[in-house]
Write an enzyme that holds these catalytic residues in place. Structure first.
Site, PDB file in Angstrom:
ATOM      1  N   HIS A  66      -1.976 -33.755  -0.501  1.00  0.00           N
ATOM      2  CA  HIS A  66      -0.762 -34.137  -1.240  1.00  0.00           C
ATOM      3  C   HIS A  66       0.002 -32.915  -1.746  1.00  0.00           C
ATOM      4  O   HIS A  66       0.692 -32.983  -2.773  1.00  0.00           O
ATOM      5  CB  HIS A  66      -1.100 -35.066  -2.420  1.00  0.00           C
ATOM      6  CG  HIS A  66      -1.866 -36.279  -2.035  1.00  0.00           C
ATOM      7  ND1 HIS A  66      -1.295 -37.406  -1.485  1.00  0.00           N
ATOM      8  CD2 HIS A  66      -3.209 -36.524  -2.082  1.00  0.00           C
ATOM      9  CE1 HIS A  66      -2.233 -38.306  -1.232  1.00  0.00           C
ATOM     10  NE2 HIS A  66      -3.399 -37.798  -1.577  1.00  0.00           N
ATOM     11  N   SER A  70      16.636  -8.715   3.835  1.00  0.00           N
ATOM     12  CA  SER A  70      17.896  -9.337   3.413  1.00  0.00           C
ATOM     13  C   SER A  70      19.030  -8.330   3.505  1.00  0.00           C
ATOM     14  O   SER A  70      18.834  -7.130   3.289  1.00  0.00           O
ATOM     15  CB  SER A  70      17.761  -9.841   1.981  1.00  0.00           C
ATOM     16  OG  SER A  70      19.032 -10.121   1.422  1.00  0.00           O
TER      17      SER A  70
END
Length: 513
Positions: free
Chosen positions: A158, A279
Site C-alpha cells: 500500500h 537541471s
C-alpha cells in the site's frame, strides 16, 4: 493504363496522394532479408516441383542472390512508387531478367501469404532478441555481491513501509518476474513459428505446392495448414505485442521504485551519473531520467497492444488493408522494448543502495512489529489474533509518546502494562531489522539461505532458456545457410531434386500442429 504489376484491369494509375497514403516501403525495410530468403525458398520449390521452367527458376535464383549480396552491402534501396518490399524485389528481378523470365517468380503466391510469412520471419528474430535482452538483465539482477544479502531495504505494501527485506531479495523478485516475460515470449514464438507460405490469397492454389519444403527451408517448425487462417491471422502479432506490453509494465514497476527511492525523502538508492541528468536552472539536481523514461515508454508498448486489438477486431477473415497498419506501431513497440531492456541492464549495474538508510526507515516505520506478534505466539503460546492486537496496542502507544521500536525500554514498559511482559533485551533483538530479514527462512523468504536458494533456482531456469535460445538461433541459421547453399548450387546448374534432398536432410521435418 497503369504500369503497376497489378494494373492489368486498370485504365489509370493511382494518384500520388493515394500512393503516399498506402505505401509501406519505409516500414518494409526491416523485411528485406525475410522477403529475399522467402523468395529464394519459394523459387526453389517451384523449380523442384516443375511448376515453372527449370531454366527460369535458375535465372531467378541468380538474380535473387545478386540482390541479397547488394542488401548485405547496404546498397539495396526500396522505391516508394513500387508500394512495398514485395513488389520492389519482384520488379528488381524483372528489370534484371525481363518479364518473360522474372515474371515467373510470383507464381502460386500472393502478397497475402507473402506478407504474413515475412512478418513471422522478422518477428521470430525480434522475439529471440527480446529473450536474450531479458536474460542479460536477469543475469545482472542475479549477480549481486554477498553483502547485498543483508543490505536492508524497507518492503512496502500500500506504498507504506511493511517489513524489512534485503537488496538481494528485491533483485531476485524482479528477476523472477522477468523470467515470466521470457516464458511469454517463448509462447509467442511458438505460435509465430508457423509458415503461411503457400496459402496464396486465401484459398490455396491449383498448383502442386510443397509447403513443407518451403517451411523447412525457412526454418519454421510447422506449416499453418488452413489457407484462410494463414493469410488472415494476426493473433501472433497481438500476442507478441501483449508480451511487450506486460514486459514494459514490469520494467516500469522497477523504474518507479528507483525513481521514488532515489529522492531525498527516501535516499535508498542512487543511480550512476551515467544514467542521470541535471537541471538547466537548479545546479543541485540529479534526475534519474532513464528510470523516468522507462516508466513513460511503457505507454508505447501498452498503446501498441490496444492499437493492434482495435485494428483487427472488425476485419473479417481474408486480407484487408486495415491489417497493414500493424507494422508501424509494432515496430515502434519493438524498438522501445528492446532499447529499454538494454539500458535498464546498464542502469541496474550501477545502482548504489544505502543500507544504513534502509535500516533507519525500518526502525522508524515499525517495520518489524510483526516479529513481536510472532514471538508471543511462539514463546507465550498465545493465538496470533491476540498477539496481533497486543502488538498493535504497543505501536499505538509508542506513536502517542513520539517513540519508535528503537525505544525498547518504553516498549517493555507498555507490554508489562498490557499484561504481557517481554524483556528489553529480547525486544532489542526481535525488533532489529537485520534479525527479521535473517529469520524469514521459509522457502522464498528474505533469509540469506532462502534468497540463495531462489537465486540458484532462477539461474537454472535462465540457463534452460539460454540453451533454448542458442538452439533456436542455430536452427534458423542452419535453415538460412541451407537455403542459400541450394540456391547457389542450382543457379550454377545443379539438379533441383538432388540438391534440395541433400541440403534438407539435416533440417528437421515440420511438426504436426
Amino acid at each position: 493504363m497503369t504500369d503497376k504489376l497489378w494494373g492489368g484491369r486498370f485504365d489509370e494509375d493511382i494518384t500520388s496522394e493515394v500512393l503516399d497514403y498506402t505505401l509501406t516501403t519505409d516500414i518494409d525495410v526491416r523485411l528485406i532479408f525475410a522477403d529475399l530468403w522467402q523468395d529464394i525458398a519459394h523459387v526453389l520449390m517451384l523449380g523442384k516441383r516443375g511448376i515453372i521452367p527449370a531454366d527460369n527458376a535458375r535465372a531467378i535464383l541468380g538474380a535473387l542472390l545478386r540482390l541479397w549480396e547488394k542488401h548485405e552491402r547496404g546498397e539495396l534501396t526500396l522505391r516508394p512508387e513500387l508500394e512495398d518490399v514485395h513488389f520492389n524485389i519482384e520488379q528488381m528481378v524483372i528489370e534484371d531478367l525481363g518479364r518473360e523470365t522474372g515474371g515467373h517468380m510470383h507464381t502460386a503466391r500472393s502478397r497475402n501469404d507473402q506478407v504474413s510469412t515475412d512478418a513471422r520471419m522478422y518477428l521470430r528474430r525480434v522475439q529471440l532478441d527480446a529473450v536474450a535482452a531479458n536474460l542479460a538483465l536477469i543475469d545482472v539482477l542475479l549477480s549481486f555481491p554477498e553483502e547485498e544479502l543483508l543490505a536492508i531495504l524497507p518492503g512496502y505494501t500500500h506504498s507504506q513501509a511493511a517489513q524489512p527485506v534485503s537488496v538481494a531479495f528485491w533483485k531476485t523478485a524482479h528477476a523472477s518476474m522477468l523470467l515470466r516475460d521470457v516464458r511469454r515470449l517463448r509462447g509467442a514464438f511458438d505460435r509465430t513459428d508457423e509458415s503461411a507460405l503457400g496459402a496464396c490469397a486465401l484459398a490455396g492454389t491449383s498448383f502442386p505446392l510443397d509447403r513443407e519444403l518451403t517451411a523447412r527451408l525457412l526454418g519454421f517448425r510447422g506449416v499453418l495448414s488452413h489457407a484462410l487462417d494463414a493469410t488472415s491471422a494476426r493473433d501472433y502479432l497481438i500476442e507478441t505485442a501483449s508480451a511487450f506490453a506486460i514486459g514494459g509494465n514490469n520494467l516500469s514497476r522497477m523504474a518507479e521504485e528507483i525513481v521514488m527511492w532515489s529522492g531525498h525523502e527516501y535516499s535508498l538508492v542512487e543511480v550512476s551519473d551515467a544514467y542521470a541528468t541535471g537541471s538547466s536552472i537548479m545546479p543541485q539536481k540529479k534526475n534519474p531520467v532513464v528510470a523516468e523514461l522507462t516508466r513513460g515508454r511503457a505507454g508505447r508498448t501498452a498503446g501498441t497492444l490496444v492499437q493492434l486489438l482495435t485494428m483487427a477486431k472488425g476485419v473479417t477473415l481474408g486480407y484487408s488493408c486495415d491489417l497493414q497498419d500493424d507494422k508501424p506501431y509494432l515496430w515502434n513497440a519493438i524498438d522501445t522494448y528492446l532499447s529499454t531492456l538494454r539500458i535498464v541492464a546498464g542502469q541496474t549495474k550501477g545502482l548504489r543502495f544505502n543500507s544504513a538508510r534502509g535500516e533507519d526507515l525500518c526502525w522508524d516505520n515499525f517495520s518489524t512489529a510483526t516479529e513481536l506478534a510472532n514471538y508471543l505466539v511462539a514463546e507465550h503460546g498465545l493465538p496470533f489474533r491476540e498477539t496481533h492486537h497486543i502488538t498493535g496496542s504497543l505501536v499505538g502507544a509508542l506513536i502517542k509518546r513520539g517513540a519508535t521500536l528503537r525505544d525498547t525500554k518504553a516498549g517493555a514498559e507498555i507490554l508489562a502494562e498490557l499484561g504481557h511482559p517481554v524483556e528489553e533485551s529480547v525486544l532489542a533483538r526481535i525488533f532489529a531489522p537485520r534479525t527479521a530479514v535473517t529469520s524469514y527462512t521459509s522457502p522464498g523468504g528474505t533469509s540469506p539461505q532462502s534468497v540463495e536458494a531462489v537465486r540458484t533456482e532462477l539461474r537454472q531456469t535462465a540457463q534452460g532458456h539460454a540453451e533454448w535460445l542458442e538452439r533456436t538461433r542455430d536452427k534458423l541459421g542452419t535453415a538460412q545457410a541451407a537455403t542459400f547453399r541450394a540456391a547457389r548450387e542450382i543457379a550454377d546448374g545443379a539438379d533441383f531434386a538432388k540438391v534440395l534432398d541433400t541440403v534438407t536432410a539435416d533440417l528437421p521435418a515440420p511438426e504436426q500442429r
